[in-house]
Design a protein around this motif. Sequence first.
Motif, PDB file in Angstrom:
ATOM      1  N   LEU A  64      71.766  30.185  57.752  1.00 37.85           N
ATOM      2  CA  LEU A  64      70.355  30.560  58.015  1.00 37.85           C
ATOM      3  C   LEU A  64      70.236  31.864  58.866  1.00 37.85           C
ATOM      4  O   LEU A  64      69.520  32.988  58.433  1.00 37.85           O
ATOM      5  N   GLU A  65      71.118  32.175  59.799  1.00 37.73           N
ATOM      6  CA  GLU A  65      71.054  33.491  60.469  1.00 37.73           C
ATOM      7  C   GLU A  65      71.447  34.571  59.606  1.00 37.73           C
ATOM      8  O   GLU A  65      70.908  35.678  59.658  1.00 37.73           O
ATOM      9  N   GLU A  66      72.209  34.317  58.477  1.00 34.94           N
ATOM     10  CA  GLU A  66      72.494  35.475  57.678  1.00 34.94           C
ATOM     11  C   GLU A  66      71.520  35.955  56.825  1.00 34.94           C
ATOM     12  O   GLU A  66      70.962  36.883  56.500  1.00 34.94           O
ATOM     13  N   VAL A  67      70.721  34.682  56.457  1.00 31.95           N
ATOM     14  CA  VAL A  67      69.642  35.056  55.588  1.00 31.95           C
ATOM     15  C   VAL A  67      68.571  35.509  56.573  1.00 31.95           C
ATOM     16  O   VAL A  67      67.854  36.676  56.067  1.00 31.95           O
ATOM     17  N   GLU A  68      68.438  35.104  57.750  1.00 33.70           N
ATOM     18  CA  GLU A  68      67.197  36.079  58.454  1.00 33.70           C
ATOM     19  C   GLU A  68      67.756  37.344  58.806  1.00 33.70           C
ATOM     20  O   GLU A  68      66.806  38.450  58.968  1.00 33.70           O
ATOM     21  N   LEU A  69      69.118  37.543  58.996  1.00 38.80           N
ATOM     22  CA  LEU A  69      69.539  39.237  59.046  1.00 38.80           C
ATOM     23  C   LEU A  69      68.942  39.972  57.909  1.00 38.80           C
ATOM     24  O   LEU A  69      68.566  40.940  57.773  1.00 38.80           O
ATOM     25  N   LEU A  70      69.095  39.346  56.628  1.00 36.87           N
ATOM     26  CA  LEU A  70      69.024  40.039  55.402  1.00 36.87           C
ATOM     27  C   LEU A  70      67.556  40.446  55.346  1.00 36.87           C
ATOM     28  O   LEU A  70      66.836  41.425  55.142  1.00 36.87           O
ATOM     29  N   ARG A  71      66.664  39.338  55.707  1.00 41.15           N
ATOM     30  CA  ARG A  71      65.057  39.418  55.807  1.00 41.15           C
ATOM     31  C   ARG A  71      64.603  40.614  56.668  1.00 41.15           C
ATOM     32  O   ARG A  71      63.813  41.336  56.490  1.00 41.15           O
ATOM     33  N   SER A  72      65.197  40.409  57.963  1.00 41.68           N
ATOM     34  CA  SER A  72      65.002  41.695  58.845  1.00 41.68           C
ATOM     35  C   SER A  72      65.579  43.210  58.444  1.00 41.68           C
ATOM     36  O   SER A  72      64.835  43.961  58.751  1.00 41.68           O
ATOM     37  N   GLN A  73      66.910  43.054  58.131  1.00 40.41           N
ATOM     38  CA  GLN A  73      67.462  44.569  57.950  1.00 40.41           C
ATOM     39  C   GLN A  73      67.186  45.336  56.715  1.00 40.41           C
ATOM     40  O   GLN A  73      67.116  46.258  56.568  1.00 40.41           O
ATOM     41  N   VAL A  74      66.791  44.379  55.471  1.00 40.78           N
ATOM     42  CA  VAL A  74      66.527  44.746  54.077  1.00 40.78           C
ATOM     43  C   VAL A  74      65.250  44.493  53.553  1.00 40.78           C
ATOM     44  O   VAL A  74      64.856  44.846  52.414  1.00 40.78           O
ATOM     45  N   ALA A  75      64.466  43.768  54.379  1.00 41.36           N
ATOM     46  CA  ALA A  75      63.000  43.355  53.917  1.00 41.36           C
ATOM     47  C   ALA A  75      63.250  42.406  52.745  1.00 41.36           C
ATOM     48  O   ALA A  75      62.416  42.563  51.909  1.00 41.36           O
ATOM     49  N   LEU A  76      64.231  41.645  52.747  1.00 38.48           N
ATOM     50  CA  LEU A  76      64.479  40.952  51.455  1.00 38.48           C
ATOM     51  C   LEU A  76      63.268  40.198  51.078  1.00 38.48           C
ATOM     52  O   LEU A  76      62.474  39.255  51.865  1.00 38.48           O
ATOM     53  N   THR A  77      62.981  40.107  49.465  1.00 38.88           N
ATOM     54  CA  THR A  77      61.757  39.466  49.369  1.00 38.88           C
ATOM     55  C   THR A  77      62.106  38.328  48.188  1.00 38.88           C
ATOM     56  O   THR A  77      61.387  37.652  47.789  1.00 38.88           O
ATOM     57  N   ASP A  78      63.173  38.643  47.515  1.00 40.79           N
ATOM     58  CA  ASP A  78      63.604  37.909  46.083  1.00 40.79           C
ATOM     59  C   ASP A  78      65.313  37.652  46.295  1.00 40.79           C
ATOM     60  O   ASP A  78      65.910  38.466  46.789  1.00 40.79           O
ATOM     61  N   VAL A  79      65.588  36.555  45.732  1.00 35.90           N
ATOM     62  CA  VAL A  79      67.020  36.198  45.601  1.00 35.90           C
ATOM     63  C   VAL A  79      67.451  35.768  44.272  1.00 35.90           C
ATOM     64  O   VAL A  79      66.576  34.722  43.777  1.00 35.90           O
ATOM     65  N   ILE A  80      68.440  36.368  43.725  1.00 37.68           N
ATOM     66  CA  ILE A  80      69.107  35.503  42.357  1.00 37.68           C
ATOM     67  C   ILE A  80      70.306  34.934  42.928  1.00 37.68           C
ATOM     68  O   ILE A  80      71.189  35.589  43.066  1.00 37.68           O
ATOM     69  N   ILE A  81      70.323  33.561  42.747  1.00 41.06           N
ATOM     70  CA  ILE A  81      71.537  32.699  43.042  1.00 41.06           C
ATOM     71  C   ILE A  81      72.296  32.828  41.342  1.00 41.06           C
ATOM     72  O   ILE A  81      71.770  31.986  40.858  1.00 41.06           O
TER      73      ILE A  81
END
Length: 163
Positions: A64-81
């Motif tokens: 979860l911490e890595e996801v939160e980092l991506l949200r804050s650092q690159v303003a992550l809005t969408d993910v393709i798994i």
Amino acid sequence: MKSIFLLILVGIVSCSSTTPVTPHREAHLDSPFASSVEGVSLSNFHLVAQKKGRLYRGMRPRSLEEVELLRSQVALTDVIIFREASKDVGIEEERSWLKTAGLKDENILYIPFKWKDVSEFKTPCLQTLAALKKINDDLNTKDKSVFVHCTVGEDRTGYLMGL
């Protein structure tokens, strides 16, 4: 021409890596390539394209911490798994982290793309087209920031980024 040059350059860098890539062993997977995005420590994380939106690629987040980092650092809005679920590398766990970090179901595209034991080509072809459509839509939407990953961010993700 620029895209072809970049693809060749990435191939040369990959071939000259002094760090061997060990055979994939589920949860112990890691990419030997560092992030090229300042402030992001997730392995093999790179900005691939930028238009109205941005396209990033890398290995799967492992917490979860890595996801939160991506949200804050690159303003992550969408993910393709772009991978199948496998032992110890669950899709539902990642979806839970993404939702906890604020992404909605409609912003998470799960495509169970196989990398081996492919018995026919129609399904992976249609899956590839679905991923490319989502990437194109997000790149052409203001303030979208889409992150594409498989497990390590090399094989399936590299295939998709090359296209």
